[in-house]
Design an enzyme around this catalytic site. Structure first.
Site, short mmCIF file in Angstrom:
data_model
loop_
_atom_site.label_atom_id
_atom_site.label_comp_id
_atom_site.label_asym_id
_atom_site.label_seq_id
_atom_site.Cartn_x
_atom_site.Cartn_y
_atom_site.Cartn_z
N SER A 1 0.77 -1.20 -0.08
CA SER A 1 -0.16 0.08 -0.21
C SER A 1 0.88 1.24 0.01
O SER A 1 1.72 1.40 -0.85
CB SER A 1 -0.94 0.05 1.15
OG SER A 1 -2.01 0.77 1.02
N ASP B 1 -9.19 -7.03 -3.59
CA ASP B 1 -8.64 -5.62 -3.12
C ASP B 1 -9.42 -4.50 -3.52
O ASP B 1 -9.49 -4.35 -4.83
CB ASP B 1 -7.17 -5.38 -3.33
CG ASP B 1 -6.53 -4.18 -2.76
OD1 ASP B 1 -7.10 -3.57 -2.23
OD2 ASP B 1 -5.14 -4.36 -2.70
N HIS C 1 -6.81 -6.51 0.49
CA HIS C 1 -5.79 -5.51 0.69
C HIS C 1 -4.78 -5.90 2.09
O HIS C 1 -5.19 -5.61 3.12
CB HIS C 1 -6.32 -4.17 0.80
CG HIS C 1 -5.24 -2.92 0.61
ND1 HIS C 1 -4.68 -2.80 -0.38
CD2 HIS C 1 -4.65 -2.42 1.72
CE1 HIS C 1 -3.82 -1.85 -0.17
NE2 HIS C 1 -4.00 -1.45 0.87
#
Length: 356
Positions: free
Chosen positions: A47, A151, A186
């Site tokens: 991320s 995600d 995620h």
């Protein structure tokens, strides 16, 4: 997650690692001098950490052998078209809006964001200006990219843009690995640790029966010795503050963690892998799951690798403790002059100094 981001007025992104910080009364250790080999450094992140991994790699590609971009997008994606015409905190605010809408949710695709050709051209200009390392040194790197099919925080199209970006700056196809066939949320993926595979929740470590740490290191370094069942070395909480001097707006925590295998603590010259956490995944927010459960330490002992886990901090301008990929530390955030890049580079220099 989208609602939470909006409620924080575009706070941002992702999440991952952590550990129990020492109490205020305890003195943190110094980052050790281990005669490490800086010339074979590798870097990964998830991320916001994925964006920072790419930024560090491109700024210092002369010493970086490869990078892993897990649930992240292309270098410079968040920078506003007005960034070169403005200064001050207003630029970061414009960048943040573009970061969320254009570089996470893919909501600006109709307006051509991300524009990988434009980003590649900007990268070339930064290299020509000497603000990042020459692109020739980047083209030999090995790059692993990953997007989980579940995600919804950084959607697959954004990671695909990162894949295309690396092609545009000249990284050959044989040096690129792009994994898209796992139903992960995620998160950082493991073969036995964490939440259900499709989860997107703290600590952002999930079990998809896939050893992502091993695959990352194998794609970067080639053949590896088998991993160990349990790390035999030391997880050292170290003081990051000596590296923060001269940086008033750095966004860093007071402490980080480094994993040192037994051989690296003695007489073996080891390589370094930098592992960047995601948003709301530093140790204060999510404990030690990323550090302990990601699996990097299990590969470190048998493959002469020091694993460096630097830590970003939460603040009023960065409440989720994200790494700076939209300019909250200043307009140099993409270059070798970026505070967070300079700080982590100084950590590498300390690890590379001769043993005492």
């Amino acid at each position: 997650m989208r609602a939470a981001l909006a409620a924080l007025s575009l706070s941002i992104i992702i999440a991952l690692p952590a550990f129990s910080p020492a109490t205020a009364e305890e003195a943190a250790a110094e980052l050790p001098q281990l005669a490490a080999d800086m010339s074979q450094t590798s870097v990964s992140g998830i991320s916001s950490g994925a964006y920072m991994a790419g930024q560090f790699q491109i700024a210092h590609s002369k010493i970086v052998a490869g990078a892993a971009i897990i649930a992240g997008g292309p270098y410079g994606c968040a920078e506003s078209a007005f960034a070169d015409m403005m200064s001050g905190p207003g630029v970061a605010f414009l960048n943040l809006s573009k970061a969320i809408n254009g570089c996470m949710l893919n909501a600006l695709a109709l307006w051509g964001v991300p524009d990988v050709d434009l980003l590649a051209e900007k990268t070339r200009k930064l290299a020509e200006a000497g603000r990042i390392d020459p692109l020739d040194s980047l083209r030999s790197d090995r790059v692993y990219l990953f997007s989980g099919s579940n995600d919804r925080t950084v959607v697959p199209a954004i990671v695909e843009a990162a894949y295309e970006y690396y092609k545009r700056v000249g990284v050959p196809d044989q040096n690129l690995t792009y994994v898209t066939d796992l139903p992960a949320g995620h998160a950082f993926v493991t073969d036995s640790q964490g939440l259900a595979c499709d989860a997107t929740a703290k600590p952002f470590v999930v079990d998809c029966d896939y050893d992502q740490a091993g695959e990352v290191l194998r794609r970067i370094y080639g053949q590896l010795a088998p991993r160990t069942a349990a790390p035999a070395g030391s997880f050292i909480e170290f003081d990051q503050q000596p590296f923060l001097f001269g940086h008033d707006n750095h966004g860093m925590e007071k402490r980080g963690v480094v994993y040192v295998p037994p051989a690296c603590a003695k007489d073996t010259r080891c390589r370094i892998h930098i592992a960047y956490h995601g948003c709301t995944q530093n140790r204060t927010a999510a404990g030690n799951a990323f550090i302990r459960e990601s699996g990097y330490a299990n590969w470190a002992d048998s493959n002469a690798l020091i694993i460096l886990y630097p830590e970003a901090a939460s603040s009023p301008v960065n409440p989720q403790g994200c790494w700076d990929w939209w300019g909250y530390t200043g307009q140099d955030y993409l270059t070798r002059d970026a505070p967070q890049i300079q700080i982590v580079y100084a950590m590498l220099e300390r690890l590379a100094k001769p043993r005492l």
